[in-house]
Design an enzyme around this catalytic site. Structure first.
Site, PDB file in Angstrom:
ATOM      1  N   SER A  49       0.838  -1.205   0.000  1.00  0.00           N
ATOM      2  CA  SER A  49       0.000   0.000   0.000  1.00  0.00           C
ATOM      3  C   SER A  49       0.868   1.249   0.000  1.00  0.00           C
ATOM      4  O   SER A  49       2.055   1.213   0.334  1.00  0.00           O
ATOM      5  CB  SER A  49      -0.906  -0.002   1.242  1.00  0.00           C
ATOM      6  OG  SER A  49      -1.590  -1.221   1.338  1.00  0.00           O
TER       7      SER A  49
HETATM    8  C1  LIG Z   1      -3.332  -4.298  -0.311  1.00  0.00           C
HETATM    9  S1  LIG Z   1      -2.666  -5.884   0.016  1.00  0.00           S
HETATM   10  C2  LIG Z   1      -2.029  -5.737   1.645  1.00  0.00           C
HETATM   11  C3  LIG Z   1      -0.831  -4.859   1.807  1.00  0.00           C
HETATM   12  C4  LIG Z   1      -0.020  -5.236   3.004  1.00  0.00           C
HETATM   13  N1  LIG Z   1      -0.602  -4.838   4.230  1.00  0.00           N
HETATM   14  C5  LIG Z   1       1.438  -4.775   2.906  1.00  0.00           C
HETATM   15  O1  LIG Z   1       1.951  -4.241   3.840  1.00  0.00           O
HETATM   16  O2  LIG Z   1       2.051  -5.008   1.885  1.00  0.00           O
HETATM   17  C6  LIG Z   1      -4.119  -6.865   0.310  1.00  0.00           C
HETATM   18  C7  LIG Z   1      -3.836  -8.311   0.634  1.00  0.00           C
HETATM   19  O3  LIG Z   1      -5.019  -8.895   1.181  1.00  0.00           O
HETATM   20  C8  LIG Z   1      -5.022 -10.250   0.797  1.00  0.00           C
HETATM   21  N2  LIG Z   1      -6.377 -10.800   0.988  1.00  0.00           N
HETATM   22  C9  LIG Z   1      -7.450 -10.715   0.166  1.00  0.00           C
HETATM   23  N3  LIG Z   1      -8.501 -11.366   0.698  1.00  0.00           N
HETATM   24  C10 LIG Z   1      -8.076 -11.872   1.885  1.00  0.00           C
HETATM   25  C11 LIG Z   1      -8.709 -12.642   2.889  1.00  0.00           C
HETATM   26  N4  LIG Z   1      -9.986 -13.030   2.787  1.00  0.00           N
HETATM   27  N5  LIG Z   1      -7.978 -12.995   3.979  1.00  0.00           N
HETATM   28  C12 LIG Z   1      -6.671 -12.608   4.100  1.00  0.00           C
HETATM   29  N6  LIG Z   1      -6.025 -11.890   3.169  1.00  0.00           N
HETATM   30  C13 LIG Z   1      -6.724 -11.504   2.082  1.00  0.00           C
HETATM   31  C14 LIG Z   1      -4.561 -10.213  -0.642  1.00  0.00           C
HETATM   32  O4  LIG Z   1      -4.139 -11.487  -1.090  1.00  0.00           O
HETATM   33  C15 LIG Z   1      -3.464  -9.167  -0.572  1.00  0.00           C
HETATM   34  O5  LIG Z   1      -2.219  -9.769  -0.365  1.00  0.00           O
END
Ligand SMILES: C[S@@+](CC[C@H](N)C(=O)[O-])C[C@H]1O[C@@H](n2cnc3c(N)ncnc32)[C@H](O)[C@@H]1O
Length: 385
Positions: free
Chosen positions: A89
Protein backbone atom coordinates in the site's frame (compact mmCIF):
# COMPACT_ATOMS: atom_id res chain seq x y z
CA UNK A 1 16.49 7.85 -1.33
CA UNK A 2 14.42 6.51 1.59
CA UNK A 3 15.62 9.69 3.32
CA UNK A 4 13.52 11.69 0.90
CA UNK A 5 10.50 9.44 1.49
CA UNK A 6 11.02 9.87 5.22
CA UNK A 7 11.23 13.66 4.79
CA UNK A 8 8.11 13.69 2.66
CA UNK A 9 6.13 11.59 5.13
CA UNK A 10 7.45 13.57 8.06
CA UNK A 11 6.78 16.95 6.45
CA UNK A 12 3.25 15.98 5.56
CA UNK A 13 2.72 14.99 9.20
CA UNK A 14 1.90 11.30 8.60
CA UNK A 15 5.19 9.90 9.89
CA UNK A 16 4.93 10.77 13.57
CA UNK A 17 7.72 10.38 16.14
CA UNK A 18 6.42 6.99 17.35
CA UNK A 19 6.72 5.52 13.84
CA UNK A 20 10.14 6.94 12.86
CA UNK A 21 12.13 4.10 14.39
CA UNK A 22 9.92 1.36 12.94
CA UNK A 23 10.19 3.08 9.54
CA UNK A 24 14.00 2.90 9.80
CA UNK A 25 13.97 -0.66 11.13
CA UNK A 26 11.73 -2.06 8.39
CA UNK A 27 12.65 -0.51 5.01
CA UNK A 28 9.89 -1.01 2.45
CA UNK A 29 12.31 -2.09 -0.28
CA UNK A 30 13.08 -5.32 1.62
CA UNK A 31 9.49 -6.41 1.05
CA UNK A 32 9.16 -5.73 -2.66
CA UNK A 33 9.64 -8.35 -5.41
CA UNK A 34 12.22 -8.07 -8.21
CA UNK A 35 9.49 -7.24 -10.71
CA UNK A 36 6.80 -4.87 -9.51
CA UNK A 37 4.18 -2.46 -10.87
CA UNK A 38 4.10 0.99 -9.22
CA UNK A 39 0.92 2.94 -9.77
CA UNK A 40 1.50 6.26 -11.52
CA UNK A 41 -1.57 8.47 -11.93
CA UNK A 42 -3.87 5.47 -11.98
CA UNK A 43 -1.73 3.44 -14.43
CA UNK A 44 0.69 0.66 -13.48
CA UNK A 45 4.17 0.65 -14.98
CA UNK A 46 6.51 -2.34 -14.79
CA UNK A 47 9.86 -1.96 -13.02
CA UNK A 48 12.47 -4.73 -12.91
CA UNK A 49 15.34 -4.76 -10.43
CA UNK A 50 17.49 -6.83 -12.79
CA UNK A 51 16.97 -4.40 -15.69
CA UNK A 52 17.34 -1.13 -13.78
CA UNK A 53 18.25 -1.38 -10.08
CA UNK A 54 18.31 2.40 -9.57
CA UNK A 55 14.89 2.88 -11.07
CA UNK A 56 13.60 -0.02 -8.95
CA UNK A 57 15.02 1.56 -5.80
CA UNK A 58 13.60 4.96 -6.72
CA UNK A 59 10.09 3.52 -7.01
CA UNK A 60 10.46 1.48 -3.81
CA UNK A 61 11.12 4.77 -2.01
CA UNK A 62 8.27 6.69 -3.62
CA UNK A 63 4.92 7.37 -1.98
CA UNK A 64 2.84 5.28 -4.39
CA UNK A 65 1.03 1.95 -4.11
CA UNK A 66 2.95 -0.87 -5.83
CA UNK A 67 1.16 -3.90 -7.26
CA UNK A 68 3.01 -7.13 -6.49
CA UNK A 69 0.57 -9.75 -7.80
CA UNK A 70 -2.05 -9.93 -10.58
CA UNK A 71 -5.03 -12.25 -10.99
CA UNK A 72 -4.50 -14.21 -7.76
CA UNK A 73 -1.10 -15.33 -9.03
CA UNK A 74 -2.45 -16.85 -12.26
CA UNK A 75 -0.66 -14.14 -14.22
CA UNK A 76 3.10 -14.38 -14.66
CA UNK A 77 5.63 -12.35 -16.63
CA UNK A 78 6.31 -8.62 -16.70
CA UNK A 79 3.09 -7.52 -18.46
CA UNK A 80 0.30 -6.15 -16.34
CA UNK A 81 -2.48 -8.64 -15.58
CA UNK A 82 -6.20 -7.93 -15.44
CA UNK A 83 -6.92 -7.53 -11.73
CA UNK A 84 -4.36 -6.35 -9.15
CA UNK A 85 -4.65 -8.82 -6.27
CA UNK A 86 -1.76 -8.00 -3.93
CA UNK A 87 0.28 -4.89 -3.34
CA UNK A 88 2.36 -2.79 -1.03
CA UNK A 89 0.00 0.00 0.00
CA UNK A 90 0.95 3.66 -0.39
CA UNK A 91 3.28 4.55 2.52
CA UNK A 92 1.40 7.73 3.51
CA UNK A 93 -1.83 5.72 3.67
CA UNK A 94 -0.16 3.03 5.78
CA UNK A 95 0.91 5.61 8.36
CA UNK A 96 -2.51 7.30 8.25
CA UNK A 97 -4.09 3.96 9.07
CA UNK A 98 -1.55 3.41 11.85
CA UNK A 99 -2.60 6.80 13.30
CA UNK A 100 -6.23 5.62 13.24
CA UNK A 101 -5.15 2.36 14.86
CA UNK A 102 -3.61 4.33 17.78
CA UNK A 103 -1.50 1.51 19.20
CA UNK A 104 0.17 1.59 22.61
CA UNK A 105 3.15 -0.37 23.90
CA UNK A 106 2.41 -4.02 24.58
CA UNK A 107 -0.79 -4.16 22.52
CA UNK A 108 -1.59 -7.26 20.47
CA UNK A 109 -2.57 -6.66 16.83
CA UNK A 110 -4.12 -8.83 14.14
CA UNK A 111 -3.54 -7.72 10.56
CA UNK A 112 -5.80 -9.08 7.81
CA UNK A 113 -4.08 -9.02 4.38
CA UNK A 114 -0.35 -9.61 4.93
CA UNK A 115 0.55 -8.78 1.32
CA UNK A 116 4.27 -8.04 1.15
CA UNK A 117 4.66 -8.22 4.94
CA UNK A 118 5.77 -4.58 5.21
CA UNK A 119 2.95 -3.52 7.58
CA UNK A 120 3.53 -6.62 9.71
CA UNK A 121 7.22 -5.66 9.95
CA UNK A 122 6.41 -2.05 10.92
CA UNK A 123 3.96 -3.27 13.57
CA UNK A 124 6.56 -5.77 14.84
CA UNK A 125 9.14 -3.00 15.11
CA UNK A 126 6.65 -0.84 17.01
CA UNK A 127 5.03 -3.44 19.31
CA UNK A 128 7.34 -6.45 19.35
CA UNK A 129 6.98 -9.33 16.90
CA UNK A 130 5.40 -11.53 19.57
CA UNK A 131 2.43 -9.14 19.59
CA UNK A 132 1.72 -9.26 15.85
CA UNK A 133 -0.28 -11.85 13.89
CA UNK A 134 -1.04 -11.40 10.20
CA UNK A 135 -3.41 -13.46 8.03
CA UNK A 136 -3.02 -13.83 4.26
CA UNK A 137 -5.40 -15.81 2.05
CA UNK A 138 -2.92 -16.48 -0.77
CA UNK A 139 -0.42 -19.21 0.19
CA UNK A 140 2.31 -17.98 -2.21
CA UNK A 141 1.94 -14.38 -1.03
CA UNK A 142 2.05 -15.52 2.62
CA UNK A 143 5.21 -17.55 1.98
CA UNK A 144 6.93 -14.65 0.19
CA UNK A 145 6.02 -12.37 3.11
CA UNK A 146 7.42 -14.85 5.66
CA UNK A 147 10.70 -14.99 3.72
CA UNK A 148 10.96 -11.21 3.35
CA UNK A 149 10.17 -10.74 7.04
CA UNK A 150 12.87 -13.23 8.05
CA UNK A 151 15.45 -11.56 5.79
CA UNK A 152 14.55 -8.20 7.32
CA UNK A 153 14.94 -9.76 10.78
CA UNK A 154 11.26 -9.96 11.86
CA UNK A 155 9.29 -13.06 12.84
CA UNK A 156 5.65 -12.19 13.51
CA UNK A 157 3.22 -15.08 13.05
CA UNK A 158 1.98 -15.14 9.44
CA UNK A 159 -1.07 -17.37 9.06
CA UNK A 160 -2.22 -18.66 5.68
CA UNK A 161 -6.01 -18.56 5.74
CA UNK A 162 -9.18 -16.58 5.20
CA UNK A 163 -8.87 -13.39 7.21
CA UNK A 164 -12.67 -13.12 7.38
CA UNK A 165 -12.39 -15.70 10.16
CA UNK A 166 -9.79 -13.63 12.01
CA UNK A 167 -7.40 -15.81 13.98
CA UNK A 168 -9.15 -17.05 17.13
CA UNK A 169 -6.04 -18.86 18.43
CA UNK A 170 -4.40 -15.60 19.56
CA UNK A 171 -7.55 -13.60 20.44
CA UNK A 172 -8.47 -11.29 22.08
CA UNK A 173 -6.72 -8.51 20.17
CA UNK A 174 -6.38 -4.89 21.20
CA UNK A 175 -6.29 -3.74 17.61
CA UNK A 176 -7.21 -5.13 14.21
CA UNK A 177 -5.92 -3.67 10.93
CA UNK A 178 -7.50 -4.75 7.66
CA UNK A 179 -5.60 -3.82 4.50
CA UNK A 180 -8.09 -5.04 1.88
CA UNK A 181 -11.49 -3.55 1.07
CA UNK A 182 -14.50 -4.83 3.04
CA UNK A 183 -18.20 -4.72 2.17
CA UNK A 184 -19.45 -6.69 5.14
CA UNK A 185 -17.65 -6.66 8.48
CA UNK A 186 -17.61 -10.25 9.80
CA UNK A 187 -18.75 -10.87 13.38
CA UNK A 188 -15.51 -12.81 14.00
CA UNK A 189 -13.47 -9.59 13.95
CA UNK A 190 -15.65 -7.98 16.62
CA UNK A 191 -15.75 -11.14 18.74
CA UNK A 192 -11.95 -11.43 18.62
CA UNK A 193 -11.32 -7.77 19.60
CA UNK A 194 -11.59 -6.86 23.27
CA UNK A 195 -14.24 -4.34 24.37
CA UNK A 196 -12.71 -0.88 23.86
CA UNK A 197 -10.44 -2.30 21.15
CA UNK A 198 -10.23 -0.75 17.71
CA UNK A 199 -10.74 -2.18 14.20
CA UNK A 200 -9.50 -0.10 11.25
CA UNK A 201 -10.65 -1.15 7.80
CA UNK A 202 -11.37 0.24 4.32
CA UNK A 203 -15.14 -0.12 3.77
CA UNK A 204 -17.13 0.22 0.60
CA UNK A 205 -20.51 -0.32 -0.94
CA UNK A 206 -21.10 -1.90 -4.36
CA UNK A 207 -21.99 1.57 -5.78
CA UNK A 208 -18.42 2.80 -6.13
CA UNK A 209 -14.86 1.48 -6.11
CA UNK A 210 -13.88 4.38 -3.86
CA UNK A 211 -13.95 3.34 -0.25
CA UNK A 212 -13.29 5.05 3.05
CA UNK A 213 -11.36 3.86 6.05
CA UNK A 214 -13.59 3.40 9.08
CA UNK A 215 -12.36 3.28 12.70
CA UNK A 216 -14.65 1.01 14.69
CA UNK A 217 -14.50 0.86 18.48
CA UNK A 218 -15.79 -2.41 19.94
CA UNK A 219 -18.46 -1.98 22.65
CA UNK A 220 -19.29 -4.14 25.70
CA UNK A 221 -22.52 -5.19 23.99
CA UNK A 222 -20.98 -6.91 20.96
CA UNK A 223 -21.41 -3.90 18.65
CA UNK A 224 -18.66 -1.92 16.92
CA UNK A 225 -19.11 1.67 15.87
CA UNK A 226 -17.13 4.66 14.59
CA UNK A 227 -16.57 7.33 12.00
CA UNK A 228 -15.20 7.19 8.49
CA UNK A 229 -11.74 8.70 7.97
CA UNK A 230 -9.71 8.90 4.75
CA UNK A 231 -11.11 8.17 1.33
CA UNK A 232 -9.13 5.37 -0.34
CA UNK A 233 -9.25 2.74 -3.05
CA UNK A 234 -8.16 -0.67 -1.76
CA UNK A 235 -8.27 -3.99 -3.55
CA UNK A 236 -11.15 -6.03 -2.12
CA UNK A 237 -11.01 -9.03 0.18
CA UNK A 238 -11.09 -12.04 -2.12
CA UNK A 239 -14.53 -13.30 -1.14
CA UNK A 240 -16.10 -9.80 -1.15
CA UNK A 241 -15.07 -8.66 -4.62
CA UNK A 242 -18.64 -8.72 -5.88
CA UNK A 243 -19.88 -9.78 -9.23
CA UNK A 244 -18.78 -8.43 -12.61
CA UNK A 245 -21.58 -6.52 -14.26
CA UNK A 246 -22.28 -7.58 -17.84
CA UNK A 247 -24.20 -4.96 -19.81
CA UNK A 248 -25.85 -7.63 -21.98
CA UNK A 249 -27.42 -9.30 -18.92
CA UNK A 250 -29.33 -6.08 -18.27
CA UNK A 251 -29.92 -4.69 -21.75
CA UNK A 252 -29.88 -7.49 -24.33
CA UNK A 253 -29.74 -6.49 -27.98
CA UNK A 254 -28.60 -3.30 -29.70
CA UNK A 255 -31.49 -1.02 -28.83
CA UNK A 256 -33.48 -0.10 -25.74
CA UNK A 257 -35.96 -2.83 -24.74
CA UNK A 258 -39.64 -2.11 -25.64
CA UNK A 259 -40.65 -1.55 -22.01
CA UNK A 260 -37.91 1.07 -21.41
CA UNK A 261 -39.15 3.97 -19.28
CA UNK A 262 -38.04 7.41 -20.52
CA UNK A 263 -37.82 10.63 -18.55
CA UNK A 264 -35.51 13.62 -18.14
CA UNK A 265 -33.45 14.92 -15.25
CA UNK A 266 -32.65 18.38 -13.93
CA UNK A 267 -29.56 17.21 -12.08
CA UNK A 268 -26.41 18.48 -13.84
CA UNK A 269 -23.61 16.01 -14.64
CA UNK A 270 -21.20 17.89 -12.39
CA UNK A 271 -23.31 17.02 -9.36
CA UNK A 272 -22.91 13.28 -9.82
CA UNK A 273 -19.78 13.04 -11.95
CA UNK A 274 -17.82 16.19 -11.12
CA UNK A 275 -15.35 17.23 -8.45
CA UNK A 276 -17.69 16.35 -5.61
CA UNK A 277 -18.24 13.02 -7.32
CA UNK A 278 -16.29 10.77 -4.98
CA UNK A 279 -18.00 12.24 -1.92
CA UNK A 280 -21.42 11.92 -3.50
CA UNK A 281 -20.60 8.45 -4.88
CA UNK A 282 -19.76 7.40 -1.32
CA UNK A 283 -23.02 8.90 0.00
CA UNK A 284 -25.07 7.42 -2.85
CA UNK A 285 -23.65 4.03 -1.90
CA UNK A 286 -25.03 4.47 1.62
CA UNK A 287 -28.54 5.47 0.48
CA UNK A 288 -28.89 3.34 -2.66
CA UNK A 289 -28.15 -0.24 -1.66
CA UNK A 290 -27.45 -3.11 -4.03
CA UNK A 291 -26.55 -0.86 -6.94
CA UNK A 292 -23.40 -0.55 -9.05
CA UNK A 293 -22.63 2.60 -10.99
CA UNK A 294 -20.25 3.24 -13.86
CA UNK A 295 -19.71 6.33 -15.92
CA UNK A 296 -18.12 7.30 -19.19
CA UNK A 297 -19.01 8.94 -22.49
CA UNK A 298 -21.42 7.93 -25.22
CA UNK A 299 -20.03 7.52 -28.79
CA UNK A 300 -21.17 11.15 -29.31
CA UNK A 301 -19.04 12.27 -26.35
CA UNK A 302 -21.92 12.86 -23.92
CA UNK A 303 -21.07 12.24 -20.23
CA UNK A 304 -23.10 9.20 -19.22
CA UNK A 305 -23.98 7.48 -15.97
CA UNK A 306 -25.03 3.83 -15.82
CA UNK A 307 -26.72 2.15 -12.85
CA UNK A 308 -27.19 -1.60 -12.44
CA UNK A 309 -29.26 -3.19 -9.66
CA UNK A 310 -27.90 -6.23 -7.88
CA UNK A 311 -30.37 -8.96 -7.05
CA UNK A 312 -32.64 -7.93 -9.93
CA UNK A 313 -32.09 -6.64 -13.46
CA UNK A 314 -32.98 -2.99 -12.84
CA UNK A 315 -30.88 -0.54 -14.85
CA UNK A 316 -30.69 3.14 -15.73
CA UNK A 317 -28.74 5.15 -18.30
CA UNK A 318 -28.50 8.94 -17.91
CA UNK A 319 -27.17 11.10 -20.78
CA UNK A 320 -26.02 14.50 -19.57
CA UNK A 321 -26.47 16.50 -22.79
CA UNK A 322 -29.01 19.24 -23.55
CA UNK A 323 -31.89 16.76 -23.55
CA UNK A 324 -30.81 15.22 -20.21
CA UNK A 325 -32.54 11.96 -21.06
CA UNK A 326 -32.96 9.06 -18.66
CA UNK A 327 -33.69 5.50 -19.82
CA UNK A 328 -34.65 2.84 -17.30
CA UNK A 329 -35.77 -0.75 -17.04
CA UNK A 330 -36.58 -3.32 -14.34
CA UNK A 331 -38.51 -3.05 -11.09
CA UNK A 332 -36.43 -0.35 -9.37
CA UNK A 333 -36.39 3.37 -10.11
CA UNK A 334 -32.60 3.49 -9.70
CA UNK A 335 -32.16 7.01 -11.05
CA UNK A 336 -35.01 8.20 -8.81
CA UNK A 337 -33.14 6.67 -5.86
CA UNK A 338 -29.90 8.44 -6.81
CA UNK A 339 -31.73 11.77 -7.27
CA UNK A 340 -33.35 11.28 -3.84
CA UNK A 341 -29.96 10.47 -2.31
CA UNK A 342 -28.58 13.67 -3.84
CA UNK A 343 -31.53 15.70 -2.47
CA UNK A 344 -31.06 14.19 1.00
CA UNK A 345 -27.33 14.99 0.91
CA UNK A 346 -27.85 18.55 -0.35
CA UNK A 347 -30.54 19.29 2.26
CA UNK A 348 -28.00 18.37 4.94
CA UNK A 349 -25.33 20.73 3.60
CA UNK A 350 -23.38 18.16 1.58
CA UNK A 351 -21.58 16.49 4.46
CA UNK A 352 -18.21 14.86 3.72
CA UNK A 353 -17.11 11.31 4.50
CA UNK A 354 -15.85 12.05 7.97
CA UNK A 355 -19.28 13.20 9.15
CA UNK A 356 -20.64 9.73 8.49
CA UNK A 357 -20.09 6.63 10.59
CA UNK A 358 -20.89 2.95 10.67
CA UNK A 359 -22.27 0.65 13.36
CA UNK A 360 -22.10 -3.12 13.15
CA UNK A 361 -24.83 -4.48 15.40
CA UNK A 362 -24.58 -7.54 17.62
CA UNK A 363 -26.58 -9.50 15.05
CA UNK A 364 -24.21 -8.48 12.25
CA UNK A 365 -26.19 -5.72 10.50
CA UNK A 366 -24.32 -2.71 9.19
CA UNK A 367 -25.96 0.67 9.77
CA UNK A 368 -24.49 3.88 8.41
CA UNK A 369 -25.27 7.14 10.19
CA UNK A 370 -24.69 10.87 9.86
CA UNK A 371 -23.33 12.75 12.86
CA UNK A 372 -24.03 10.06 15.46
CA UNK A 373 -25.55 6.59 15.58
CA UNK A 374 -28.99 7.97 16.50
CA UNK A 375 -29.27 9.50 12.98
CA UNK A 376 -29.33 6.51 10.63
CA UNK A 377 -28.90 7.12 6.92
CA UNK A 378 -32.21 6.14 5.26
CA UNK A 379 -32.68 4.07 2.11
CA UNK A 380 -33.09 6.48 -0.76
CA UNK A 381 -36.46 5.04 -1.77
CA UNK A 382 -37.93 6.08 1.58
CA UNK A 383 -36.29 9.51 1.35
CA UNK A 384 -37.95 10.17 -2.02
CA UNK A 385 -41.48 10.80 -0.95
C1 LIG B 1 -3.33 -4.30 -0.31
S1 LIG B 1 -2.67 -5.88 0.02
C2 LIG B 1 -2.03 -5.74 1.65
C3 LIG B 1 -0.83 -4.86 1.81
C4 LIG B 1 -0.02 -5.24 3.00
N1 LIG B 1 -0.60 -4.84 4.23
C5 LIG B 1 1.44 -4.78 2.91
O1 LIG B 1 1.95 -4.24 3.84
O2 LIG B 1 2.05 -5.01 1.88
C6 LIG B 1 -4.12 -6.87 0.31
C7 LIG B 1 -3.84 -8.31 0.63
O3 LIG B 1 -5.02 -8.89 1.18
C8 LIG B 1 -5.02 -10.25 0.80
N2 LIG B 1 -6.38 -10.80 0.99
C9 LIG B 1 -7.45 -10.71 0.17
N3 LIG B 1 -8.50 -11.37 0.70
C10 LIG B 1 -8.08 -11.87 1.88
C11 LIG B 1 -8.71 -12.64 2.89
N4 LIG B 1 -9.99 -13.03 2.79
N5 LIG B 1 -7.98 -12.99 3.98
C12 LIG B 1 -6.67 -12.61 4.10
N6 LIG B 1 -6.03 -11.89 3.17
C13 LIG B 1 -6.72 -11.50 2.08
C14 LIG B 1 -4.56 -10.21 -0.64
O4 LIG B 1 -4.14 -11.49 -1.09
C15 LIG B 1 -3.46 -9.17 -0.57
O5 LIG B 1 -2.22 -9.77 -0.36
Amino acid sequence: MSDSLRELLRDSGVLTAEWEKPFEAAPRRLFLPEVMWPSVEGENIVVSKADDPEEWRRWADTDVPIVTQWDDGDHTGPERGTLATSSSSMPSLVFDMFADLSVEDGMRVLEVGTGTGWCAALLSARLGEENVVSVEVDAAVAEAARKALAIAGWHPEVVTGDGLLGHPGRAPYDRMLVTAGVRKVPRAWIEQTRPGGVIVLPWETPYSRHNAVVRLVVGDDGTASGRFRNRTQFMMLRSQRGEWIRYGDYIPGDSWPDDTRRSTTGLPAGEVLGEEYTVFAFVAGLLVPECVHTHGRSPQGTPTLWLYGLGDRSWAAVFFDEDAQVFQGGPRDLWGEVEAAHRWWTERGRPGHTEFGLTVTADGHQKAWLGDPSEPVPRAASAVR
